[in-house]
Scaffold this motif. Structure first.
Motif, short mmCIF file in Angstrom:
data_model
loop_
_atom_site.label_atom_id
_atom_site.label_comp_id
_atom_site.label_asym_id
_atom_site.label_seq_id
_atom_site.Cartn_x
_atom_site.Cartn_y
_atom_site.Cartn_z
N LYS A 103 4.00 8.49 -1.33
CA LYS A 103 4.20 9.19 -2.59
C LYS A 103 3.58 8.46 -3.77
O LYS A 103 2.98 9.08 -4.66
N LEU A 104 3.70 7.12 -3.80
CA LEU A 104 3.13 6.37 -4.91
C LEU A 104 1.61 6.48 -4.94
O LEU A 104 1.00 6.61 -6.01
N ALA A 105 1.00 6.42 -3.76
CA ALA A 105 -0.46 6.58 -3.71
C ALA A 105 -0.87 7.97 -4.19
O ALA A 105 -1.83 8.12 -4.96
N GLU A 106 -0.13 8.98 -3.77
CA GLU A 106 -0.43 10.36 -4.17
C GLU A 106 -0.35 10.52 -5.69
O GLU A 106 -1.22 11.14 -6.32
N LYS A 107 0.69 9.94 -6.28
CA LYS A 107 0.84 10.05 -7.73
C LYS A 107 -0.26 9.28 -8.46
O LYS A 107 -0.75 9.73 -9.51
N THR A 108 -0.62 8.12 -7.95
CA THR A 108 -1.67 7.33 -8.60
C THR A 108 -3.01 8.06 -8.53
O THR A 108 -3.81 8.01 -9.48
N ILE A 109 -3.25 8.73 -7.42
CA ILE A 109 -4.48 9.53 -7.32
C ILE A 109 -4.50 10.60 -8.40
O ILE A 109 -5.54 10.90 -9.00
N GLY A 110 -3.34 11.18 -8.69
CA GLY A 110 -3.26 12.16 -9.78
C GLY A 110 -3.68 11.52 -11.10
O GLY A 110 -4.39 12.16 -11.92
N GLN B 242 -6.50 4.50 3.23
CA GLN B 242 -5.52 5.39 3.86
C GLN B 242 -5.28 6.67 3.06
O GLN B 242 -4.73 7.63 3.58
N SER B 243 -5.66 6.66 1.78
CA SER B 243 -5.56 7.88 0.97
C SER B 243 -6.98 8.41 0.74
O SER B 243 -7.95 7.84 1.23
N ASP B 244 -7.08 9.50 -0.04
CA ASP B 244 -8.42 10.04 -0.31
C ASP B 244 -8.88 9.70 -1.73
O ASP B 244 -9.66 10.43 -2.33
N VAL B 245 -8.39 8.56 -2.27
CA VAL B 245 -8.77 8.19 -3.63
C VAL B 245 -10.27 7.98 -3.77
O VAL B 245 -10.85 8.16 -4.85
#
Length: 600
Positions: A517-524, A543-546
């Motif tokens: 969730k933290l990675a997802e929010k940071t990508i936002g 591991q994320s799509d940043v």
């Protein structure tokens, strides 16, 4: 901050001038703007210059000092009065019977100066230090001997100080300390004193750490330490576990680069004997029987404060109440601490004035205190109930690098111990960190990033959770050594003001690991700045799509959020280093800054 070196040698000892100059060169890392020496064989001979040590060396009539065996030296970091020849140390009394060097702040200097001026003393500098030799001189005029005059002057001082003095006509160095570090060196052919061990490690590894309120008398053949009442003490002599090569550059252009590259070794040393992979326990026997799950208050400054923020999050996530205070803002009368509290002071040097004041306040209300420090025998190590050494080895560059990583590692272990947590996974992750950092050092593209963005107007660093303190530290490193505006933010705070500052000339470094969730929010948040044409550099484990929204990627190995924060920090250190390199900055000795800040 400021550096002191003193030496008194036997007939077979080294020339004092060479010892003093060698010592001052080893203390340059502390930060300074002038330098000086006083030789005391056959009169007091003082030479001092504004600027770097090279200016002093160029002005010295070296042939005059061949065979001299006693002297003191100083590198000054300005507090009272601007950098100048006159304000440089050493300072003397009116008739040059005594020369003095001083680190710290004499808080009552103005009243002392007024009294001395009223008695007819003419001052030659703007410094607080100059009152000391004049006080000594007045006591000599009254018939006191050298030691009694020195003690009488010290008794009138308020504030923090490490002071050394030499007198005309005697082969003796006198010294005293209060809330400012002073260490003594013991050798067969003489005795040394300094504000830090590197000043004389080339000559001896046998040291005595002077305690607050103690006095020292150094002669060629003897070293006597007494307390405030004049009673002789029996101090322990410690052996320094590192050699002069450890404090050298080892072929690197800068200490900072060397120390960044030493992080795998430093972390292995930090973990040595403390991690049990079989049981999943962290073993910290040096901390005794600290009660688990006890509320913790951290106090720290600068880089150490960012480590304390990291430690706070570690404890909170393990169910232990924790808070972190900037030591300069800590007030025991306002913060609810008492005899049931645990206060942890995080300080690389163990001498940071603000942190030491906070620790002393905590001690005064009966709290249990712990120091997390790098320096054996430091004030923090001596004045707390327990000490957890980070074991990073000597760090010379003003910008802290390996000590921050070692603080992160040490606080991770402390959090596990205080939460009484057993985790084989955590132990395995920590053991893997040194190799992961080595992989970053071997393959980092930080230099390419620096070449691309070294002309930026400003730099912004963002992260969430454990990565937020890392973002703050990345920004601090950038501003410290590049002199360019840089700020770190909790990523979610960008939209609450800082977005007004982003532009095509303000790269944003985003630390994003994992796929939660933290990675997802940071990508936002990354998308927010990317949509405004701002360059984005992602520090990520993939591991994320940043990467889809980043202009550049700095890779780190995939691991837990805790471990990845230690590793990701290394990429940001390298970016700051190479940016400063591109800009031609003074990397190891950035302007206006000092390594060990011993004034509040």
């Amino acid at each position: 901050m400021c550096g002191i070196i003193g030496y008194v040698g036997t007939d077979r000892g080294d020339d004092a001038l060479e010892v003093l100059l060698d010592g001052l060169s080893q203390l340059e890392y502390r930060g300074y703007d002038s330098a000086g020496v006083a030789l005391a064989d056959g009169g007091i001979d003082v030479h001092k210059r504004e600027g770097e040590l090279a200016a002093l060396e160029a002005a010295l009539p070296r042939e005059r000092f061949d065979g001299d065996s006693i002297g003191i030296g100083h590198t000054r970091w300005s507090t009272h009065g601007p950098p100048s020849d006159a304000n440089a140390h050493p300072h003397t009394d009116a008739t040059e019977r005594v020369a003095v060097v001083h680190n710290g702040i004499i808080e009552n200097y103005q009243s002392l100066r007024d009294d001395l001026a009223a008695a007819g003393i003419t001052f030659q500098s703007d410094t607080d230090t100059e009152v000391v030799p004049h006080l000594i001189g007045r006591s000599l005029d009254e018939g006191l001997d050298h030691e009694a005059a020195f003690r009488a002057a010290i008794d009138r001082l308020e504030g923090s100080y490490a002071i050394a003095a030499v007198f005309d006509g005697t082969e003796t160095v006198y010294a005293a300390r209060h809330e400012s570090p002073l260490v003594l060196g013991v050798a067969d052919d003489g005795h040394f004193l300094a504000s830090d061990v590197p000043a004389f490690i080339e000559y001896t590894d046998q040291v005595i750490y002077l305690a607050d309120g103690e006095f020292a008398r150094l002669t060629p053949d003897d070293l006597v330490i007494t307390d405030a009442n004049g009673q002789v003490t029996d101090p322990s002599v410690e052996t320094i576990a590192w050699d002069p090569e450890d404090a050298g550059k080892s072929g690197y252009d800068h200490y900072m680069r060397k120390e960044i590259n030493e992080q795998p070794t430093a972390l292995r040393e930090c973990f040595r004997g403390r991690l049990d992979e079989l049981t999943g326990r962290v073993e910290l026997p040096e901390l005794g029987d600290l009660e688990p799950r006890r509320p913790v208050t951290f106090v720290a400054c600068g880089t150490s404060y960012h480590a304390a923020m990291f430690g706070t999050r570690l404890l909170q996530d393990r169910g232990v109440p924790a808070q972190a205070f900037l030591a300069s803002e800590f007030d025991a009368d306002r913060v609810p601490i008492d005899a049931e509290s645990l206060v942890v002071g995080v300080t690389q040097s163990g001498e940071t004035a603000d942190t030491m004041r906070a620790i002393r306040e905590a001690n005064s209300v009966g709290a249990t205190t712990v120091a997390v420090t790098n320096v054996v025998g430091s004030s923090a190590a001596r004045e707390t109930d327990d000490v957890l050494y980070i074991r990073a080895g000597p760090e010379i560059s003003v910008a802290a690098t390996k000590t921050f990583a070692s603080q992160q590692a040490a606080l991770t272990m402390l959090a596990a111990a205080l939460s009484d947590q057993r985790s084989r996974a955590l132990v395995r992750e920590l053991r893997a960190v040194p190799d992961q950092i080595q992989s970053v050092l071997d393959a980092s593209r930080a230099r390419e990033i620096a070449e691309t963005y070294h002309g930026a107007e400003a730099y912004f660093f963002i992260g969430r959770g454990y990565h937020y303190p890392v973002a703050l530290e990345g920004a601090l490193k950038m501003k410290e050594i590049t002199y360019t505006h840089a700020e770190g933010f909790a990523a979610g705070e960008l939209k609450h003001g800082p977005l007004a500052l982003v532009s095509e000339e303000t790269p944003v470094f985003a630390v994003v690991t994992g796929d939660g969730k933290l990675a997802e929010k940071t990508i936002g948040n990354v998308k927010e700045v990317e949509a405004r044409g701002t360059p984005v550099v992602a520090v990520t484990d993939g591991q994320s799509d940043v990467e889809r929204y980043a202009d550049h990627v700095l890779e780190v190995p995939a691991t837990s959020a805790v471990a990845s924060s230690i590793v990701a920090n290394v990429q940001l250190q390298l970016v700051a280093y190479w940016t400063a390199h591109e800009l031609g900055r003074s990397i190891d000795k950035p302007r206006n800054l000092a390594k060990s800040v011993t004034v509040e």
